[in-house]
Scaffold this active site. Structure first.
Site, PDB file in Angstrom:
ATOM      1  N   LYS A  13       0.834  -1.209   0.000  1.00 52.17           N
ATOM      2  CA  LYS A  13       0.000   0.000   0.000  1.00 52.17           C
ATOM      3  C   LYS A  13       0.871   1.263   0.000  1.00 52.17           C
ATOM      4  O   LYS A  13       0.606   2.203  -0.735  1.00 52.17           O
ATOM      5  CB  LYS A  13      -0.917   0.036   1.243  1.00 52.17           C
ATOM      6  N   ARG A  88      -9.606   1.424   8.373  1.00 50.10           N
ATOM      7  CA  ARG A  88      -9.182   0.097   8.819  1.00 50.10           C
ATOM      8  C   ARG A  88     -10.282  -0.634   9.545  1.00 50.10           C
ATOM      9  O   ARG A  88     -10.103  -1.797   9.918  1.00 50.10           O
ATOM     10  CB  ARG A  88      -8.002   0.264   9.768  1.00 50.10           C
ATOM     11  N   ARG A 127      11.879  -5.792   4.746  1.00 50.05           N
ATOM     12  CA  ARG A 127      11.632  -4.355   4.543  1.00 50.05           C
ATOM     13  C   ARG A 127      12.599  -3.518   5.382  1.00 50.05           C
ATOM     14  O   ARG A 127      12.868  -3.816   6.529  1.00 50.05           O
ATOM     15  CB  ARG A 127      10.203  -4.000   4.959  1.00 50.05           C
ATOM     16  N   ARG A 161      11.367  -1.413  10.765  1.00 48.34           N
ATOM     17  CA  ARG A 161      10.243  -0.941  11.567  1.00 48.34           C
ATOM     18  C   ARG A 161      10.056  -1.812  12.798  1.00 48.34           C
ATOM     19  O   ARG A 161      10.163  -3.033  12.708  1.00 48.34           O
ATOM     20  CB  ARG A 161       8.972  -0.970  10.723  1.00 48.34           C
ATOM     21  N   ARG A 172      -0.510  -8.601  13.492  1.00 48.70           N
ATOM     22  CA  ARG A 172      -1.072  -7.609  12.557  1.00 48.70           C
ATOM     23  C   ARG A 172      -1.907  -8.304  11.487  1.00 48.70           C
ATOM     24  O   ARG A 172      -2.950  -7.794  11.073  1.00 48.70           O
ATOM     25  CB  ARG A 172       0.057  -6.789  11.923  1.00 48.70           C
TER      26      ARG A 172
HETATM   27  P1  AP5 Z   1       4.905  -1.675   1.749  1.00 45.54           P
HETATM   28  O1  AP5 Z   1       4.582  -0.814   0.582  1.00 45.54           O
HETATM   29  O2  AP5 Z   1       5.708  -1.084   2.860  1.00 45.54           O
HETATM   30  O3  AP5 Z   1       3.569  -2.388   2.297  1.00 45.54           O
HETATM   31  P2  AP5 Z   1       2.338  -1.815   3.122  1.00 45.54           P
HETATM   32  O4  AP5 Z   1       1.099  -2.424   2.562  1.00 45.54           O
HETATM   33  O5  AP5 Z   1       2.424  -0.333   3.205  1.00 45.54           O
HETATM   34  O6  AP5 Z   1       2.641  -2.512   4.518  1.00 45.54           O
HETATM   35  P3  AP5 Z   1       2.568  -1.918   5.987  1.00 45.54           P
HETATM   36  O7  AP5 Z   1       3.283  -2.907   6.852  1.00 45.54           O
HETATM   37  O8  AP5 Z   1       3.025  -0.499   6.029  1.00 45.54           O
HETATM   38  O9  AP5 Z   1       1.029  -1.989   6.240  1.00 45.54           O
HETATM   39  P4  AP5 Z   1       0.297  -1.874   7.583  1.00 45.54           P
HETATM   40  O10 AP5 Z   1      -1.089  -1.683   7.127  1.00 45.54           O
HETATM   41  O11 AP5 Z   1       0.517  -3.009   8.513  1.00 45.54           O
HETATM   42  O12 AP5 Z   1       1.041  -0.670   8.312  1.00 45.54           O
HETATM   43  P5  AP5 Z   1       0.660   0.848   8.581  1.00 45.54           P
HETATM   44  O13 AP5 Z   1       1.898   1.635   8.548  1.00 45.54           O
HETATM   45  O14 AP5 Z   1      -0.485   1.281   7.752  1.00 45.54           O
HETATM   46  O15 AP5 Z   1       5.665  -2.969   1.187  1.00 45.54           O
HETATM   47  C1  AP5 Z   1       6.137  -3.971   2.073  1.00 45.54           C
HETATM   48  C2  AP5 Z   1       7.510  -4.473   1.627  1.00 45.54           C
HETATM   49  O16 AP5 Z   1       7.355  -5.167   0.397  1.00 45.54           O
HETATM   50  C3  AP5 Z   1       8.545  -3.371   1.348  1.00 45.54           C
HETATM   51  O17 AP5 Z   1       9.811  -3.853   1.692  1.00 45.54           O
HETATM   52  C4  AP5 Z   1       8.441  -3.150  -0.179  1.00 45.54           C
HETATM   53  O18 AP5 Z   1       9.669  -2.692  -0.723  1.00 45.54           O
HETATM   54  C5  AP5 Z   1       8.102  -4.554  -0.652  1.00 45.54           C
HETATM   55  N1  AP5 Z   1       7.258  -4.587  -1.830  1.00 45.54           N
HETATM   56  C6  AP5 Z   1       6.228  -3.750  -2.143  1.00 45.54           C
HETATM   57  N2  AP5 Z   1       5.653  -4.121  -3.309  1.00 45.54           N
HETATM   58  C7  AP5 Z   1       6.329  -5.236  -3.732  1.00 45.54           C
HETATM   59  C8  AP5 Z   1       6.192  -6.075  -4.874  1.00 45.54           C
HETATM   60  N3  AP5 Z   1       5.261  -5.880  -5.820  1.00 45.54           N
HETATM   61  N4  AP5 Z   1       7.050  -7.141  -4.975  1.00 45.54           N
HETATM   62  C9  AP5 Z   1       8.006  -7.381  -4.037  1.00 45.54           C
HETATM   63  N5  AP5 Z   1       8.179  -6.595  -2.936  1.00 45.54           N
HETATM   64  C10 AP5 Z   1       7.344  -5.526  -2.787  1.00 45.54           C
HETATM   65  O19 AP5 Z   1       0.132   0.758  10.089  1.00 45.54           O
HETATM   66  C11 AP5 Z   1       1.010   0.450  11.138  1.00 45.54           C
HETATM   67  C12 AP5 Z   1       0.246   0.446  12.452  1.00 45.54           C
HETATM   68  O20 AP5 Z   1      -0.286   1.749  12.715  1.00 45.54           O
HETATM   69  C13 AP5 Z   1      -0.980  -0.490  12.528  1.00 45.54           C
HETATM   70  O21 AP5 Z   1      -0.608  -1.808  12.890  1.00 45.54           O
HETATM   71  C14 AP5 Z   1      -1.819   0.202  13.596  1.00 45.54           C
HETATM   72  O22 AP5 Z   1      -1.329  -0.073  14.887  1.00 45.54           O
HETATM   73  C15 AP5 Z   1      -1.590   1.680  13.312  1.00 45.54           C
HETATM   74  N6  AP5 Z   1      -2.573   2.264  12.390  1.00 45.54           N
HETATM   75  C16 AP5 Z   1      -2.315   2.805  11.147  1.00 45.54           C
HETATM   76  N7  AP5 Z   1      -3.443   3.244  10.577  1.00 45.54           N
HETATM   77  C17 AP5 Z   1      -4.456   2.979  11.444  1.00 45.54           C
HETATM   78  C18 AP5 Z   1      -5.853   3.168  11.410  1.00 45.54           C
HETATM   79  N8  AP5 Z   1      -6.463   3.734  10.350  1.00 45.54           N
HETATM   80  N9  AP5 Z   1      -6.580   2.762  12.484  1.00 45.54           N
HETATM   81  C19 AP5 Z   1      -6.001   2.200  13.555  1.00 45.54           C
HETATM   82  N10 AP5 Z   1      -4.661   1.981  13.663  1.00 45.54           N
HETATM   83  C20 AP5 Z   1      -3.895   2.369  12.611  1.00 45.54           C
HETATM   84 MG    MG Z   2       2.792   1.049   4.728  1.00 48.02          MG
END
Ligand code: AP5
Ligand code: MG
Length: 215
Positions: A13, A88, A127, A161, A172
């Site tokens: 994402k 979410r 990552r 991270r 998660r």
């Molecule tokens: P990446 O692009 O980083 O993936 P992502 O989907 O952004 O993964 P996240 O781990 O950031 O998602 P998340 O939803 O758990 O975390 P968030 O920060 O939103 O890609 C992942 C890896 O794969 C990278 O190394 C990339 O290079 C690689 N990659 C990408 N595309 C690829 C491809 N096609 N092929 C191969 N490799 C590839 O949330 C974190 C925390 O914050 C949550 O757990 C929660 O506690 C809190 N939080 C955030 N938003 C909310 C909300 N709205 N409500 C409540 N809590 C929230």
């Molecule tokens: Mg992300």
């Protein structure tokens, strides 16, 4: 255009959202990045959020809704936005509709990216992020040029991270299945859902996504 990106942790994402926003001049609203920034700044929100994020749990809906209401109302989001990590939960999605409605706006699409769980775990374990620009690299699939430092910030070492620890990753994924996956039905029911495969190279996924959005 106003778009939300849905999908499990590690599906891409942030990677895809960053590019979509940059190429179209839309604001990137990443709630995960906003929370990690609050943690780094040690604000009251950051202190509370850190405990939940480190445990792989969601931050409360009220806090997230207020954060997104403020951020999406800023001038840079007027021409469009890409939300990464919000909504979410179903209450967050309903709140977003209300926020947009008050402004005479609607959501154009909800893109759902999907990939098998073993691939998600592999991606998260490899990552690394730039602490300055937050760009996500991958030691296997998308490494930085010199293997250690951000391409755009020479000398800045990439970091892992805190919530990419293996046990937190599993939590998660569980929380995603329970709290967030129901949003697919929610947006399908509104005919706003665009399902896009998250497997393939970053460029291939990007092309599928822009195709699904009619861009
Ligand atoms: P990446 O692009 O980083 O993936 P992502 O989907 O952004 O993964 P996240 O781990 O950031 O998602 P998340 O939803 O758990 O975390 P968030 O920060 O939103 O890609 C992942 C890896 O794969 C990278 O190394 C990339 O290079 C690689 N990659 C990408 N595309 C690829 C491809 N096609 N092929 C191969 N490799 C590839 O949330 C974190 C925390 O914050 C949550 O757990 C929660 O506690 C809190 N939080 C955030 N938003 C909310 C909300 N709205 N409500 C409540 N809590 C929230
Ligand atoms: Mg992300």
């Amino acid at each position: 255009m106003r778009v939300v990106l849905l999908g499990p942790p590690g599906v891409g994402k942030g990677t895809q959202g960053r590019r979509l926003a940059l190429e179209h001049g839309w604001a990137l609203i990443s709630t995960g990045e906003m929370l990690r920034e609050a943690v780094a700044q040690k604000t009251p929100l950051g202190t509370e959020a850190q405990r939940l994020m480190d445990a792989g749990q969601l931050v409360g809906d009220h806090v997230m809704i207020a954060l997104v209401e403020d951020r999406s109302g800023r001038p840079d989001a007027a021409a469009g936005f890409v939300m990464d990590g919000y909504p979410r939960t179903v209450p967050q999605a309903i709140a977003l509709e209300g926020i947009l409605k008050q402004r005479g706006q609607t959501l154009d699409a909800a893109v759902s990216l999907a990939a098998p769980e073993d691939e998600l775990v592999r991606r998260m374990s490899a990552r690394r992020e730039c602490p300055i620009c937050k760009r996500a690299y991958n030691l296997v699939s998308w490494p930085p040029k010199d293997g250690r430092h951000c391409d755009d910030h020479p000398g800045v070492e990439l970091i892992r991270r805190a919530d990419d620890a293996p046990e937190t990753v599993l939590r998660r994924l569980e929380v995603y299945a329970r709290e967030t996956a129901p949003l697919l039905e929610f947006y399908r029911g509104q005919c706003r859902l665009r399902e896009v495969p998250g497997l393939g190279t970053v460029d291939e996924v990007y092309r599928s996504m822009t195709g699904a959005l009619g861009l």
